[in-house]
Write a protein that holds these residues in place. Structure first.
Motif, PDB file in Angstrom:
ATOM      1  N   MET A  72       0.829  -1.200   0.000  1.00 14.71           N
ATOM      2  CA  MET A  72       0.000   0.000   0.000  1.00 14.71           C
ATOM      3  C   MET A  72       0.869   1.257   0.000  1.00 14.71           C
ATOM      4  O   MET A  72       0.578   2.219  -0.710  1.00 14.71           O
ATOM      5  CB  MET A  72      -0.949   0.002   1.208  1.00 14.71           C
TER       6      MET A  72
ATOM      7  N   LYS B   8      -7.663   1.313  -5.321  1.00 12.59           N
ATOM      8  CA  LYS B   8      -8.457   0.082  -5.484  1.00 12.59           C
ATOM      9  C   LYS B   8      -8.152  -0.574  -6.826  1.00 12.59           C
ATOM     10  O   LYS B   8      -8.017  -1.791  -6.903  1.00 12.59           O
ATOM     11  CB  LYS B   8      -9.950   0.383  -5.381  1.00 12.59           C
ATOM     12  N   GLU B   9      -8.058   0.250  -7.876  1.00 16.86           N
ATOM     13  CA  GLU B   9      -7.756  -0.288  -9.197  1.00 16.86           C
ATOM     14  C   GLU B   9      -6.372  -0.931  -9.238  1.00 16.86           C
ATOM     15  O   GLU B   9      -6.184  -1.993  -9.819  1.00 16.86           O
ATOM     16  CB  GLU B   9      -7.828   0.823 -10.242  1.00 16.86           C
TER      17      GLU B   9
ATOM     18  N   ARG C 265      -8.527   6.970  -3.564  1.00 15.31           N
ATOM     19  CA  ARG C 265      -9.067   5.661  -3.185  1.00 15.31           C
ATOM     20  C   ARG C 265      -9.440   4.849  -4.415  1.00 15.31           C
ATOM     21  O   ARG C 265      -9.174   3.641  -4.475  1.00 15.31           O
ATOM     22  CB  ARG C 265     -10.279   5.838  -2.273  1.00 15.31           C
ATOM     23  N   THR C 266     -10.054   5.499  -5.399  1.00 15.28           N
ATOM     24  CA  THR C 266     -10.427   4.804  -6.635  1.00 15.28           C
ATOM     25  C   THR C 266      -9.186   4.254  -7.327  1.00 15.28           C
ATOM     26  O   THR C 266      -9.148   3.083  -7.732  1.00 15.28           O
ATOM     27  CB  THR C 266     -11.189   5.759  -7.574  1.00 15.28           C
TER      28      THR C 266
ATOM     29  N   TRP D  13      -4.646  -2.089  -6.678  1.00 15.09           N
ATOM     30  CA  TRP D  13      -4.498  -3.181  -5.713  1.00 15.09           C
ATOM     31  C   TRP D  13      -4.787  -4.525  -6.372  1.00 15.09           C
ATOM     32  O   TRP D  13      -4.191  -5.529  -6.039  1.00 15.09           O
ATOM     33  CB  TRP D  13      -5.412  -2.957  -4.514  1.00 15.09           C
ATOM     34  N   GLN D  14      -5.713  -4.546  -7.316  1.00 16.18           N
ATOM     35  CA  GLN D  14      -6.154  -5.805  -7.932  1.00 16.18           C
ATOM     36  C   GLN D  14      -5.189  -6.330  -8.909  1.00 16.18           C
ATOM     37  O   GLN D  14      -4.294  -6.326  -9.354  1.00 16.18           O
ATOM     38  CB  GLN D  14      -7.487  -5.618  -8.595  1.00 16.18           C
TER      39      GLN D  14
END
Length: 77
Positions: A22, A73-74, A69-70, A76-77
């Motif tokens: 992160m 999240k993108e 955050r968006t 992280w995957q």
């Protein structure tokens, strides 16, 4: 039988790995998004405190955090 709530070594390793990942992802954010993430998430400032620190409006803080955050999240995957 009572269960020990203390995380075991494997859980601690996974948590440390996730935190390191992160931090790398946050470091890749655009400067203003990175700044808002550090102030709001890591430093725990509220929206108005963050707005003062960044010398912007509360709405800007909210928008930047949402964008960050968006993106996180993108990625992280």
């Amino acid at each position: 039988e009572q269960v020990d709530p203390t995380p075991g070594p494997a859980s601690k390793t996974i948590a440390a790995d996730h935190m390191a990942r992160m931090q790398r992802l946050v470091a890749q954010l655009p400067e203003r998004q990175r700044e808002v993430v550090y102030l709001r998430i890591f430093e725990g400032l509220d929206v108005s405190e963050t707005a003062r620190a960044m010398r912007c409006r509360a709405g800007t803080v909210k928008a930047l955090l949402n964008q960050a955050r968006t993106r996180l999240k993108e990625q992280w995957q």
